[in-house]
Design an enzyme around this catalytic site. Structure first.
Site, PDB file in Angstrom:
ATOM      1  CB  ILE A 250      -0.949   0.011   1.213  1.00  0.00           C
ATOM      2  CG1 ILE A 250      -1.919  -1.171   1.134  1.00  0.00           C
ATOM      3  CG2 ILE A 250      -1.722   1.336   1.257  1.00  0.00           C
ATOM      4  CD1 ILE A 250      -2.929  -1.243   2.266  1.00  0.00           C
ATOM      5  N   PRO A 251       1.032   1.910  -1.118  1.00  0.00           N
ATOM      6  CG  PRO A 251       0.616   2.882  -3.191  1.00  0.00           C
ATOM      7  CD  PRO A 251       0.127   1.817  -2.260  1.00  0.00           C
ATOM      8  CB  CYS A 252       2.028   5.018   2.990  1.00  0.00           C
ATOM      9  SG  CYS A 252       3.289   3.911   3.635  1.00  0.00           S
ATOM     10  CG  HIS A 253       6.466   4.523  -1.317  1.00  0.00           C
ATOM     11  ND1 HIS A 253       5.728   3.351  -1.239  1.00  0.00           N
ATOM     12  CD2 HIS A 253       6.759   4.696  -2.631  1.00  0.00           C
ATOM     13  CE1 HIS A 253       5.588   2.850  -2.450  1.00  0.00           C
ATOM     14  NE2 HIS A 253       6.200   3.649  -3.327  1.00  0.00           N
TER      15      HIS A 253
END
Length: 156
Positions: A119-122
């Site tokens: 889950i690309p929170c970056h």
């Protein structure tokens, strides 16, 4: 039954945990973490991570055990829609949620994401374009965004 193993990311080890065929978390490894050899499910997670780091995968196809508040889960679902190679500010994420005044809560939910990379929170950055906060560390955030082509390499 729960299983956990260590995955070697380009910047350091990640702790990857699953239970009954659902991914429960991917986070930075801690010396207190208990791990074993990966089972077949974790091996399939590692294959997808290898493909991602090798530039052959842009999204993940993994069953996730999303455990959080209703608000957190909604934010995590929004994060999944940030395209590979793109970034979004916390303000934009709060607006996508439907309430720009929730920016602090959105930032907290983003920081509580238990699935680093998947889950690309970056891909969430500061409103001024600066790289801010990442549970995996700023080195990891820079490397992930560079890998995805979301940052010009000459800046780093």
């Amino acid at each position: 039954m729960q299983h956990a193993a260590t995955y070697k990311a380009p910047w350091g080890n990640l702790y990857v945990q699953e239970s009954n065929g659902l991914l429960q978390q991917i986070r930075t490894f801690s010396d207190n973490d208990l791990v074993s050899e990966p089972n077949p499910f974790l091996t399939s997670v590692f294959v997808q991570l290898d493909e991602y780091f090798g530039g052959k995968r842009q999204t993940f196809d993994l069953p996730l055990d999303l455990q959080g508040t209703e608000f957190q889960v909604k934010i995590w679902e929004l994060l999944k829609h940030i395209p590979y190679g793109k970034t979004l500010s916390y303000n934009q994420l709060a607006a996508a949620y439907g309430n720009p005044k929730t920016i602090r809560a959105v930032a907290a939910a983003n920081g509580a994401n238990p699935f680093l990379i998947v889950i690309p929170c970056h891909r969430v950055i500061g409103s001024n374009g600066q790289l801010v906060g990442y549970a995996g560390g700023m080195t990891a955030k820079r490397q992930l965004l560079l890998l995805e082509g979301a940052l010009p390499p000459e800046l780093f």
